[in-house]
Design a protein around this motif. Structure first.
Motif, PDB file in Angstrom:
ATOM      1  N   ASP A 162     -20.674  26.123 -46.352  1.00  0.00           N
ATOM      2  CA  ASP A 162     -21.980  25.461 -46.351  1.00  0.00           C
ATOM      3  C   ASP A 162     -21.938  24.125 -47.103  1.00  0.00           C
ATOM      4  O   ASP A 162     -22.798  23.813 -47.931  1.00  0.00           O
ATOM      5  CB  ASP A 162     -23.060  26.368 -46.965  1.00  0.00           C
ATOM      6  CG  ASP A 162     -23.302  27.610 -46.130  1.00  0.00           C
ATOM      7  OD1 ASP A 162     -23.283  27.499 -44.893  1.00  0.00           O
ATOM      8  OD2 ASP A 162     -23.497  28.691 -46.710  1.00  0.00           O
ATOM      9  N   LEU A 163     -20.917  23.336 -46.808  1.00  0.00           N
ATOM     10  CA  LEU A 163     -20.765  22.009 -47.395  1.00  0.00           C
ATOM     11  C   LEU A 163     -20.616  20.986 -46.269  1.00  0.00           C
ATOM     12  O   LEU A 163     -20.388  21.361 -45.119  1.00  0.00           O
ATOM     13  CB  LEU A 163     -19.516  21.952 -48.278  1.00  0.00           C
ATOM     14  CG  LEU A 163     -19.457  22.903 -49.476  1.00  0.00           C
ATOM     15  CD1 LEU A 163     -18.064  22.859 -50.108  1.00  0.00           C
ATOM     16  CD2 LEU A 163     -20.503  22.533 -50.516  1.00  0.00           C
ATOM     17  N   ASN A 164     -20.740  19.696 -46.601  1.00  0.00           N
ATOM     18  CA  ASN A 164     -20.443  18.692 -45.590  1.00  0.00           C
ATOM     19  C   ASN A 164     -18.954  18.335 -45.660  1.00  0.00           C
ATOM     20  O   ASN A 164     -18.247  18.717 -46.597  1.00  0.00           O
ATOM     21  CB  ASN A 164     -21.325  17.447 -45.754  1.00  0.00           C
ATOM     22  CG  ASN A 164     -21.158  16.771 -47.103  1.00  0.00           C
ATOM     23  OD1 ASN A 164     -20.035  16.594 -47.586  1.00  0.00           O
ATOM     24  ND2 ASN A 164     -22.260  16.384 -47.724  1.00  0.00           N
ATOM     25  N   TYR A 165     -18.485  17.607 -44.660  1.00  0.00           N
ATOM     26  CA  TYR A 165     -17.055  17.302 -44.546  1.00  0.00           C
ATOM     27  C   TYR A 165     -16.545  16.560 -45.774  1.00  0.00           C
ATOM     28  O   TYR A 165     -15.483  16.881 -46.311  1.00  0.00           O
ATOM     29  CB  TYR A 165     -16.812  16.474 -43.281  1.00  0.00           C
ATOM     30  CG  TYR A 165     -15.358  16.116 -43.059  1.00  0.00           C
ATOM     31  CD1 TYR A 165     -14.536  16.940 -42.289  1.00  0.00           C
ATOM     32  CD2 TYR A 165     -14.808  14.961 -43.623  1.00  0.00           C
ATOM     33  CE1 TYR A 165     -13.196  16.623 -42.083  1.00  0.00           C
ATOM     34  CE2 TYR A 165     -13.476  14.644 -43.421  1.00  0.00           C
ATOM     35  CZ  TYR A 165     -12.680  15.475 -42.652  1.00  0.00           C
ATOM     36  OH  TYR A 165     -11.362  15.161 -42.464  1.00  0.00           O
ATOM     37  N   GLN A 166     -17.294  15.569 -46.234  1.00  0.00           N
ATOM     38  CA  GLN A 166     -16.850  14.766 -47.371  1.00  0.00           C
ATOM     39  C   GLN A 166     -16.749  15.600 -48.644  1.00  0.00           C
ATOM     40  O   GLN A 166     -15.831  15.423 -49.452  1.00  0.00           O
ATOM     41  CB  GLN A 166     -17.801  13.585 -47.596  1.00  0.00           C
ATOM     42  CG  GLN A 166     -17.293  12.582 -48.627  1.00  0.00           C
ATOM     43  CD  GLN A 166     -15.948  11.997 -48.247  1.00  0.00           C
ATOM     44  OE1 GLN A 166     -15.756  11.544 -47.119  1.00  0.00           O
ATOM     45  NE2 GLN A 166     -14.996  12.004 -49.173  1.00  0.00           N
ATOM     46  N   SER A 167     -17.681  16.538 -48.821  1.00  0.00           N
ATOM     47  CA  SER A 167     -17.641  17.402 -50.005  1.00  0.00           C
ATOM     48  C   SER A 167     -16.390  18.265 -50.008  1.00  0.00           C
ATOM     49  O   SER A 167     -15.771  18.486 -51.054  1.00  0.00           O
ATOM     50  CB  SER A 167     -18.893  18.293 -50.061  1.00  0.00           C
ATOM     51  OG  SER A 167     -20.057  17.519 -50.241  1.00  0.00           O
ATOM     52  N   VAL A 168     -16.010  18.761 -48.827  1.00  0.00           N
ATOM     53  CA  VAL A 168     -14.787  19.554 -48.720  1.00  0.00           C
ATOM     54  C   VAL A 168     -13.571  18.688 -49.046  1.00  0.00           C
ATOM     55  O   VAL A 168     -12.670  19.108 -49.788  1.00  0.00           O
ATOM     56  CB  VAL A 168     -14.639  20.168 -47.317  1.00  0.00           C
ATOM     57  CG1 VAL A 168     -13.253  20.788 -47.130  1.00  0.00           C
ATOM     58  CG2 VAL A 168     -15.717  21.218 -47.088  1.00  0.00           C
ATOM     59  N   SER A 169     -13.528  17.486 -48.497  1.00  0.00           N
ATOM     60  CA  SER A 169     -12.412  16.574 -48.769  1.00  0.00           C
ATOM     61  C   SER A 169     -12.299  16.284 -50.264  1.00  0.00           C
ATOM     62  O   SER A 169     -11.200  16.297 -50.833  1.00  0.00           O
ATOM     63  CB  SER A 169     -12.594  15.260 -48.003  1.00  0.00           C
ATOM     64  OG  SER A 169     -12.578  15.484 -46.604  1.00  0.00           O
ATOM     65  N   ASN A 170     -13.445  16.050 -50.894  1.00  0.00           N
ATOM     66  CA  ASN A 170     -13.450  15.776 -52.335  1.00  0.00           C
ATOM     67  C   ASN A 170     -12.995  17.004 -53.124  1.00  0.00           C
ATOM     68  O   ASN A 170     -12.244  16.886 -54.103  1.00  0.00           O
ATOM     69  CB  ASN A 170     -14.844  15.365 -52.795  1.00  0.00           C
ATOM     70  CG  ASN A 170     -15.278  14.015 -52.234  1.00  0.00           C
ATOM     71  OD1 ASN A 170     -14.448  13.234 -51.776  1.00  0.00           O
ATOM     72  ND2 ASN A 170     -16.570  13.754 -52.246  1.00  0.00           N
ATOM     73  N   LEU A 171     -13.449  18.164 -52.699  1.00  0.00           N
ATOM     74  CA  LEU A 171     -13.098  19.416 -53.371  1.00  0.00           C
ATOM     75  C   LEU A 171     -11.591  19.652 -53.320  1.00  0.00           C
ATOM     76  O   LEU A 171     -10.957  19.984 -54.330  1.00  0.00           O
ATOM     77  CB  LEU A 171     -13.844  20.585 -52.712  1.00  0.00           C
ATOM     78  CG  LEU A 171     -13.931  21.906 -53.475  1.00  0.00           C
ATOM     79  CD1 LEU A 171     -14.721  21.740 -54.765  1.00  0.00           C
ATOM     80  CD2 LEU A 171     -14.617  22.960 -52.597  1.00  0.00           C
ATOM     81  N   LEU A 172     -11.000  19.461 -52.135  1.00  0.00           N
ATOM     82  CA  LEU A 172      -9.563  19.648 -51.975  1.00  0.00           C
ATOM     83  C   LEU A 172      -8.767  18.593 -52.750  1.00  0.00           C
ATOM     84  O   LEU A 172      -7.747  18.907 -53.372  1.00  0.00           O
ATOM     85  CB  LEU A 172      -9.188  19.600 -50.492  1.00  0.00           C
ATOM     86  CG  LEU A 172      -9.635  20.798 -49.655  1.00  0.00           C
ATOM     87  CD1 LEU A 172      -9.450  20.506 -48.168  1.00  0.00           C
ATOM     88  CD2 LEU A 172      -8.852  22.051 -50.049  1.00  0.00           C
ATOM     89  N   HIS A 173      -9.251  17.361 -52.719  1.00  0.00           N
ATOM     90  CA  HIS A 173      -8.563  16.287 -53.440  1.00  0.00           C
ATOM     91  C   HIS A 173      -8.553  16.558 -54.940  1.00  0.00           C
ATOM     92  O   HIS A 173      -7.507  16.427 -55.600  1.00  0.00           O
ATOM     93  CB  HIS A 173      -9.240  14.943 -53.157  1.00  0.00           C
ATOM     94  CG  HIS A 173      -8.648  13.794 -53.940  1.00  0.00           C
ATOM     95  ND1 HIS A 173      -7.429  13.240 -53.621  1.00  0.00           N
ATOM     96  CD2 HIS A 173      -9.107  13.125 -55.040  1.00  0.00           C
ATOM     97  CE1 HIS A 173      -7.158  12.269 -54.477  1.00  0.00           C
ATOM     98  NE2 HIS A 173      -8.152  12.185 -55.349  1.00  0.00           N
ATOM     99  N   ARG A 174      -9.701  16.959 -55.487  1.00  0.00           N
ATOM    100  CA  ARG A 174      -9.771  17.249 -56.921  1.00  0.00           C
ATOM    101  C   ARG A 174      -8.905  18.459 -57.275  1.00  0.00           C
ATOM    102  O   ARG A 174      -8.272  18.488 -58.333  1.00  0.00           O
ATOM    103  CB  ARG A 174     -11.224  17.500 -57.338  1.00  0.00           C
ATOM    104  CG  ARG A 174     -12.078  16.244 -57.381  1.00  0.00           C
ATOM    105  CD  ARG A 174     -13.368  16.476 -58.136  1.00  0.00           C
ATOM    106  NE  ARG A 174     -14.206  17.469 -57.476  1.00  0.00           N
ATOM    107  CZ  ARG A 174     -15.135  17.179 -56.571  1.00  0.00           C
ATOM    108  NH1 ARG A 174     -15.348  15.919 -56.204  1.00  0.00           N
ATOM    109  NH2 ARG A 174     -15.864  18.136 -56.022  1.00  0.00           N
ATOM    110  N   ALA A 175      -8.874  19.453 -56.382  1.00  0.00           N
ATOM    111  CA  ALA A 175      -8.073  20.649 -56.637  1.00  0.00           C
ATOM    112  C   ALA A 175      -6.587  20.296 -56.681  1.00  0.00           C
ATOM    113  O   ALA A 175      -5.861  20.717 -57.591  1.00  0.00           O
ATOM    114  CB  ALA A 175      -8.338  21.698 -55.561  1.00  0.00           C
ATOM    115  N   LEU A 176      -6.111  19.504 -55.717  1.00  0.00           N
ATOM    116  CA  LEU A 176      -4.700  19.120 -55.686  1.00  0.00           C
ATOM    117  C   LEU A 176      -4.344  18.223 -56.872  1.00  0.00           C
ATOM    118  O   LEU A 176      -3.258  18.342 -57.451  1.00  0.00           O
ATOM    119  CB  LEU A 176      -4.380  18.406 -54.369  1.00  0.00           C
ATOM    120  CG  LEU A 176      -4.402  19.292 -53.114  1.00  0.00           C
ATOM    121  CD1 LEU A 176      -4.204  18.442 -51.866  1.00  0.00           C
ATOM    122  CD2 LEU A 176      -3.331  20.374 -53.195  1.00  0.00           C
ATOM    123  N   SER A 177      -5.263  17.349 -57.250  1.00  0.00           N
ATOM    124  CA  SER A 177      -5.029  16.488 -58.416  1.00  0.00           C
ATOM    125  C   SER A 177      -4.909  17.333 -59.675  1.00  0.00           C
ATOM    126  O   SER A 177      -4.064  17.076 -60.541  1.00  0.00           O
ATOM    127  CB  SER A 177      -6.174  15.477 -58.575  1.00  0.00           C
ATOM    128  OG  SER A 177      -6.221  14.596 -57.478  1.00  0.00           O
TER     129      SER A 177
END
Length: 202
Positions: A162-177
């Motif tokens: 239940d997120l938008n595409y950009q939120s998912v991208s940000n979530l994954l980017h922060r997780a990998l960082s």
């Protein structure tokens, strides 16, 4: 992969027409993945298995009215997640009602979404990277699991969480960082997928 998808869709079509063998094959193909995914949302394995069983019973009874789908796996994951979120919400509200009835001074619990996704790691193999994974937020862990272990696209993860595409991208980017920061070594997707397989099944 394309051949497997065609077989899955054929089985789904046969199942909707009342083919019990096709229905059983769908269950066998996805049950272990559903349990692995579901344990991140519902640590009670017996309760989780009951919910999965109930989901498949509901699918069988409603098979003729099911809408066309593009992915059997995605459909089942989304249906199970919705079921577990609804279950936890109802359990949360029941607990709150009981506490309020007992004492109006009791503080509120953590937000529903937090209690849904909480679950502690139980194994220590591949200690450093697994420790890094444990340092992620529950939402980041769920996104990482869906992307690199279950193989869903960002669009599908957005719909599941239940997120938008950009939120998912940000979530994954922060997780990998965060993983790179804690692990202090570049994290390849192959290594991450291998560790996730141990981390989320254990």
């Amino acid at each position: 992969m394309e051949m497997k998808s065609e077989v899955e869709m054929l089985r789904w079509s046969q199942f909707r027409e009342g083919d019990r063998e096709a229905f059983a094959a769908i269950y066998q193909d996805h049950i272990l993945q559903l349990i692995t995914f579901g344990l991140r949302l519902c640590p009670d394995k017996d309760l989780l298995k009951d919910q999965i069983q109930e989901l498949f019973v509901e699918l069988w009874h409603s098979r003729k009215s099911l809408a066309p789908i593009r992915s059997v796996k995605f459909y089942l994951f989304k249906a199970l997640r919705y079921k577990l979120v609804r279950l936890e919400r109802n359990r949360y509200l029941s607990r709150q009602s009981a506490r309020i009835a007992f004492s109006l001074d009791n503080p509120l619990e953590d937000p529903i979404e937090t209690s849904i996704i909480e679950n502690e790691s139980r194994v220590s193999q591949v200690a450093c990277l697994r420790q890094a994974i444990k340092s992620l937020s529950h939402r980041q862990q769920e996104a990482i699991q869906l992307r690199y272990f279950q193989g869903f696209t960002n669009d599908q993860i957005a719909e599941l969480m239940d997120l938008n595409y950009q939120s998912v991208s940000n979530l994954l980017h922060r997780a990998l960082s965060r993983l790179k920061e804690v692990y202090k070594t570049p994290v390849s997707h192959l290594l991450l997928a291998a560790v996730l397989k141990i981390f989320f099944i254990s």
